[in-house]
Motif scaffolding. Sequence first.
Motif, PDB file in Angstrom:
ATOM      1  N   ASN A 106       0.820  -1.204   0.000  1.00 21.72           N
ATOM      2  CA  ASN A 106       0.000   0.000   0.000  1.00 21.72           C
ATOM      3  C   ASN A 106       0.857   1.258   0.000  1.00 21.72           C
ATOM      4  OD1 ASN A 106      -2.463   1.418   0.135  1.00 21.72           O
ATOM      5  ND2 ASN A 106      -3.279  -0.104   1.549  1.00 21.72           N
ATOM      6  N   LEU A 107       0.251   2.373  -0.346  1.00 21.60           N
ATOM      7  CA  LEU A 107       0.945   3.661  -0.239  1.00 21.60           C
ATOM      8  C   LEU A 107       1.076   4.001   1.242  1.00 21.60           C
ATOM      9  CD1 LEU A 107      -0.870   5.721  -3.019  1.00 21.60           C
ATOM     10  CD2 LEU A 107       1.405   4.725  -3.130  1.00 21.60           C
ATOM     11  N   ASP A 108       2.039   4.860   1.579  1.00 26.02           N
ATOM     12  CA  ASP A 108       2.244   5.229   2.982  1.00 26.02           C
ATOM     13  C   ASP A 108       1.177   6.191   3.487  1.00 26.02           C
ATOM     14  OD1 ASP A 108       3.226   7.197   1.274  1.00 26.02           O
ATOM     15  OD2 ASP A 108       4.923   7.707   2.543  1.00 26.02           O
ATOM     16  N   GLU A 109       0.578   6.957   2.586  1.00 21.67           N
ATOM     17  CA  GLU A 109      -0.472   7.919   2.939  1.00 21.67           C
ATOM     18  C   GLU A 109      -1.425   8.019   1.763  1.00 21.67           C
ATOM     19  OE1 GLU A 109       0.607  11.952   4.190  1.00 21.67           O
ATOM     20  OE2 GLU A 109       2.608  11.167   4.589  1.00 21.67           O
ATOM     21  N   PRO A 110      -2.671   8.425   2.024  1.00 17.70           N
ATOM     22  CA  PRO A 110      -3.566   8.649   0.881  1.00 17.70           C
ATOM     23  C   PRO A 110      -3.134   9.896   0.101  1.00 17.70           C
ATOM     24  CG  PRO A 110      -4.677   9.185   2.952  1.00 17.70           C
ATOM     25  CD  PRO A 110      -3.332   8.641   3.303  1.00 17.70           C
ATOM     26  N   ILE A 111      -3.544   9.962  -1.134  1.00 18.86           N
ATOM     27  CA  ILE A 111      -3.305  11.134  -1.978  1.00 18.86           C
ATOM     28  C   ILE A 111      -4.459  12.105  -1.706  1.00 18.86           C
ATOM     29  CG2 ILE A 111      -3.375  11.893  -4.393  1.00 18.86           C
ATOM     30  CD1 ILE A 111      -1.927   9.225  -5.059  1.00 18.86           C
ATOM     31  N   THR A 112      -4.166  13.385  -1.592  1.00 19.82           N
ATOM     32  CA  THR A 112      -5.223  14.358  -1.300  1.00 19.82           C
ATOM     33  C   THR A 112      -5.762  14.961  -2.593  1.00 19.82           C
ATOM     34  OG1 THR A 112      -4.093  14.885   0.765  1.00 19.82           O
ATOM     35  CG2 THR A 112      -5.814  16.413   0.063  1.00 19.82           C
ATOM     36  N   VAL A 113      -7.082  14.903  -2.751  1.00 25.89           N
ATOM     37  CA  VAL A 113      -7.735  15.481  -3.931  1.00 25.89           C
ATOM     38  C   VAL A 113      -8.920  16.327  -3.492  1.00 25.89           C
ATOM     39  CG1 VAL A 113      -7.087  13.589  -5.490  1.00 25.89           C
ATOM     40  CG2 VAL A 113      -9.276  13.485  -4.297  1.00 25.89           C
ATOM     41  N   ASN A 114      -9.345  17.209  -4.376  1.00 25.16           N
ATOM     42  CA  ASN A 114     -10.555  17.990  -4.147  1.00 25.16           C
ATOM     43  C   ASN A 114     -11.743  17.079  -4.403  1.00 25.16           C
ATOM     44  OD1 ASN A 114     -12.910  19.597  -5.313  1.00 25.16           O
ATOM     45  ND2 ASN A 114     -11.654  21.211  -4.415  1.00 25.16           N
ATOM     46  N   ARG A 115     -12.691  17.042  -3.479  1.00 31.96           N
ATOM     47  CA  ARG A 115     -13.828  16.128  -3.563  1.00 31.96           C
ATOM     48  C   ARG A 115     -14.638  16.316  -4.847  1.00 31.96           C
ATOM     49  NH1 ARG A 115     -16.563  13.090   0.207  1.00 31.96           N
ATOM     50  NH2 ARG A 115     -15.484  14.083   1.943  1.00 31.96           N
ATOM     51  N   ASP A 116     -14.837  17.559  -5.268  1.00 36.27           N
ATOM     52  CA  ASP A 116     -15.704  17.833  -6.417  1.00 36.27           C
ATOM     53  C   ASP A 116     -14.991  17.708  -7.751  1.00 36.27           C
ATOM     54  OD1 ASP A 116     -17.828  18.408  -4.646  1.00 36.27           O
ATOM     55  OD2 ASP A 116     -17.023  20.431  -4.362  1.00 36.27           O
ATOM     56  N   THR A 117     -13.760  18.226  -7.824  1.00 36.75           N
ATOM     57  CA  THR A 117     -13.067  18.274  -9.112  1.00 36.75           C
ATOM     58  C   THR A 117     -12.103  17.112  -9.317  1.00 36.75           C
ATOM     59  OG1 THR A 117     -11.278  19.588  -8.177  1.00 36.75           O
ATOM     60  CG2 THR A 117     -13.150  20.798  -9.138  1.00 36.75           C
ATOM     61  N   LYS A 118     -11.727  16.414  -8.233  1.00 35.62           N
ATOM     62  CA  LYS A 118     -10.721  15.334  -8.244  1.00 35.62           C
ATOM     63  C   LYS A 118      -9.334  15.867  -8.643  1.00 35.62           C
ATOM     64  CE  LYS A 118     -13.768  12.039  -7.342  1.00 35.62           C
ATOM     65  NZ  LYS A 118     -14.766  12.808  -6.591  1.00 35.62           N
ATOM     66  N   ILE A 119      -9.128  17.164  -8.455  1.00 38.48           N
ATOM     67  CA  ILE A 119      -7.807  17.743  -8.731  1.00 38.48           C
ATOM     68  C   ILE A 119      -6.879  17.404  -7.569  1.00 38.48           C
ATOM     69  CG2 ILE A 119      -6.514  19.923  -8.901  1.00 38.48           C
ATOM     70  CD1 ILE A 119      -8.825  21.041 -10.553  1.00 38.48           C
ATOM     71  N   LEU A 120      -5.699  16.903  -7.912  1.00 32.53           N
ATOM     72  CA  LEU A 120      -4.684  16.564  -6.922  1.00 32.53           C
ATOM     73  C   LEU A 120      -4.240  17.819  -6.180  1.00 32.53           C
ATOM     74  CD1 LEU A 120      -2.536  14.253  -6.084  1.00 32.53           C
ATOM     75  CD2 LEU A 120      -1.043  15.463  -7.644  1.00 32.53           C
ATOM     76  N   THR A 121      -4.252  17.781  -4.849  1.00 33.06           N
ATOM     77  CA  THR A 121      -3.769  18.935  -4.090  1.00 33.06           C
ATOM     78  C   THR A 121      -2.532  18.592  -3.253  1.00 33.06           C
ATOM     79  OG1 THR A 121      -5.379  18.481  -2.333  1.00 33.06           O
ATOM     80  CG2 THR A 121      -6.009  20.108  -3.993  1.00 33.06           C
ATOM     81  N   ASP A 122      -2.329  17.291  -2.987  1.00 29.56           N
ATOM     82  CA  ASP A 122      -1.135  16.881  -2.247  1.00 29.56           C
ATOM     83  C   ASP A 122      -0.873  15.403  -2.519  1.00 29.56           C
ATOM     84  OD1 ASP A 122       1.037  17.227  -0.505  1.00 29.56           O
ATOM     85  OD2 ASP A 122      -0.107  16.448   1.175  1.00 29.56           O
ATOM     86  N   GLY A 123       0.403  15.052  -2.604  1.00 33.29           N
ATOM     87  CA  GLY A 123       0.754  13.651  -2.786  1.00 33.29           C
ATOM     88  C   GLY A 123       1.197  13.311  -4.200  1.00 33.29           C
ATOM     89  N   TYR A 124       1.819  14.277  -4.879  1.00 31.69           N
ATOM     90  CA  TYR A 124       2.257  14.039  -6.252  1.00 31.69           C
ATOM     91  C   TYR A 124       3.270  12.884  -6.336  1.00 31.69           C
ATOM     92  CZ  TYR A 124       3.906  14.974 -11.009  1.00 31.69           C
ATOM     93  OH  TYR A 124       4.238  14.859 -12.331  1.00 31.69           O
TER      94      TYR A 124
END
Length: 84
Positions: free
Chosen positions: A46-64
Motif C-alpha cells: 500500500n501507499l504510505d499515505e492517501p493522496i489528497t484530492v478535491n472532492r468535487d473536481t478530483k484535482i490533486l492537491t497533495d501527494g504528487y
Amino acid sequence: MNPKGPVGTEDFISLEQIIVTENFLNSRPNPEKIQKVVNYLKRTGNLDEPITVNRDTKILTDGYTRYIVAERVKMNLIPVAYEK
C-alpha cells in the motif's frame, strides 16, 4: 472486496479520475522520496499515505510523489483523502 488503505483514507478512486495540474507536472519530485514510497509499497502492498484530492473536481492537491509511484506500478484504485 473492500481494499484497506493507509490511515486517513476516505475513499478509493481510479488513477484516471485524478487530475494533475501544470504546477505538479512541472515539478520534479525527489528521486529518493519516490524510492522510499516504492519501497514502502513493495513491503506493505500500500501507499504510505492517501493522496489528497478535491472532492468535487478530483484535482490533486497533495501527494504528487505518491501519485507518480501509483502510476508507475499501475495501481488501479488509489487511496484518497478529500481536501478539507
